[in-house]
Design a protein around this motif. Structure first.
Motif, short mmCIF file in Angstrom:
data_model
loop_
_atom_site.label_atom_id
_atom_site.label_comp_id
_atom_site.label_asym_id
_atom_site.label_seq_id
_atom_site.Cartn_x
_atom_site.Cartn_y
_atom_site.Cartn_z
N GLY A 10 0.79 -1.22 0.00
CA GLY A 10 0.00 0.00 0.00
C GLY A 10 0.82 1.27 0.00
N CYS A 11 2.00 1.24 -0.59
CA CYS A 11 2.85 2.43 -0.56
C CYS A 11 2.24 3.57 -1.39
N SER A 12 1.28 3.26 -2.25
CA SER A 12 0.68 4.32 -3.07
C SER A 12 -0.11 5.31 -2.21
N GLU A 13 -0.50 4.89 -1.00
CA GLU A 13 -1.23 5.80 -0.11
C GLU A 13 -0.31 6.64 0.75
N GLU A 14 0.98 6.36 0.72
CA GLU A 14 1.92 7.05 1.60
C GLU A 14 2.54 8.26 0.91
N SER A 15 2.56 9.39 1.61
CA SER A 15 3.15 10.60 1.03
C SER A 15 4.21 11.23 1.93
N SER A 16 4.47 10.58 3.07
CA SER A 16 5.49 11.11 3.97
C SER A 16 6.13 9.94 4.73
N PRO A 17 7.31 10.17 5.29
CA PRO A 17 7.99 9.10 6.05
C PRO A 17 7.24 8.75 7.33
N HIS A 19 7.35 8.01 11.37
CA HIS A 19 8.12 8.60 12.46
C HIS A 19 8.90 7.57 13.26
N ASN A 20 8.43 6.31 13.23
CA ASN A 20 9.09 5.26 14.00
C ASN A 20 8.70 3.89 13.45
N GLU A 21 9.34 2.86 13.97
CA GLU A 21 9.11 1.50 13.48
C GLU A 21 7.69 1.02 13.77
N SER A 22 7.09 1.48 14.86
CA SER A 22 5.74 1.02 15.19
C SER A 22 4.73 1.42 14.12
N GLU A 23 4.93 2.56 13.46
CA GLU A 23 4.05 2.94 12.35
C GLU A 23 4.18 1.95 11.20
N PHE A 24 5.42 1.53 10.92
CA PHE A 24 5.66 0.54 9.87
C PHE A 24 4.98 -0.78 10.22
N TYR A 69 18.14 -1.72 7.33
CA TYR A 69 16.73 -2.02 7.60
C TYR A 69 16.03 -0.93 8.43
N PRO A 70 16.59 -0.55 9.60
CA PRO A 70 15.86 0.40 10.45
C PRO A 70 15.55 1.74 9.77
N MET A 71 16.50 2.26 8.99
CA MET A 71 16.23 3.57 8.38
C MET A 71 15.37 3.46 7.14
N THR A 72 15.41 2.32 6.45
CA THR A 72 14.68 2.20 5.20
C THR A 72 13.20 1.94 5.41
N ILE A 73 12.85 1.22 6.47
CA ILE A 73 11.43 0.94 6.69
C ILE A 73 10.64 2.21 7.00
N LEU A 74 11.35 3.28 7.33
CA LEU A 74 10.67 4.54 7.63
C LEU A 74 10.29 5.33 6.38
N ARG A 75 10.65 4.83 5.18
CA ARG A 75 10.44 5.59 3.95
C ARG A 75 9.48 4.91 2.97
N PRO A 94 16.40 6.52 -0.41
CA PRO A 94 17.03 5.65 0.58
C PRO A 94 18.33 4.98 0.13
N PRO A 95 18.45 4.49 -1.12
CA PRO A 95 19.74 3.88 -1.50
C PRO A 95 20.92 4.84 -1.41
N ASP A 96 20.67 6.14 -1.59
CA ASP A 96 21.75 7.11 -1.41
C ASP A 96 22.22 7.16 0.03
N TRP A 97 21.29 6.99 0.96
CA TRP A 97 21.66 6.98 2.37
C TRP A 97 22.39 5.69 2.72
#
Length: 113
Positions: A10-17, A19-24, A69-75, A94-97
């Motif tokens: 469902g990434c098509s509904e997402e427009s912002s990062p 805030h934490n892993e629990s949201e993911f 993993y931890p930083m990428t799941i936020l995007r 994210p791949p640049d990071w």
């Protein structure tokens, strides 16, 4: 070794990062067993750490693990084609990071040797 990152259902509904892993974790990950990737990464890290143990009385080199993993799941907002592809990311993104993290780690390693 670079840890594996899951896609986002469902990434098509997402427009912002997130805030934490629990949201993911609130999003049910039904595609490709994406919800198991954290466990897969833990297993891989454990197996890689065993490589550094003594074999035949000699110490092996310790494998380097780049844990993205931890930083990428936020995007969830950074995917190339949100309506079609919720696994691959836009560039810059994210791949640049991941590259930044790798470069920083290499610099740190060179300063300690």
């Amino acid at each position: 070794f670079r840890t594996t990152v899951p896609g986002d259902d469902g990434c098509s509904e997402e427009s912002s990062p997130y805030h934490n892993e629990s949201e993911f974790l609130k999003i049910p990950a039904t595609s490709y067993q994406w919800n198991n990737f954290k466990d897969y990464n833990t297993y891989a890290k454990k197996k890689l750490s065993n490589i550094s143990e003594n074999i035949n009385g000699e110490r092996n080199r310790i494998p380097i693990i780049l844990d993205v993993y931890p930083m990428t799941i936020l995007r969830p907002d950074g995917h190339r084609l949100p309506s079609v592809d919720c696994l691959h990311y836009l560039l810059p993104g994210p791949p640049d990071w991941w590259n930044h993290l790798l470069f920083s780690h290499l610099l740190e390693m060179s300063s300690t040797t």
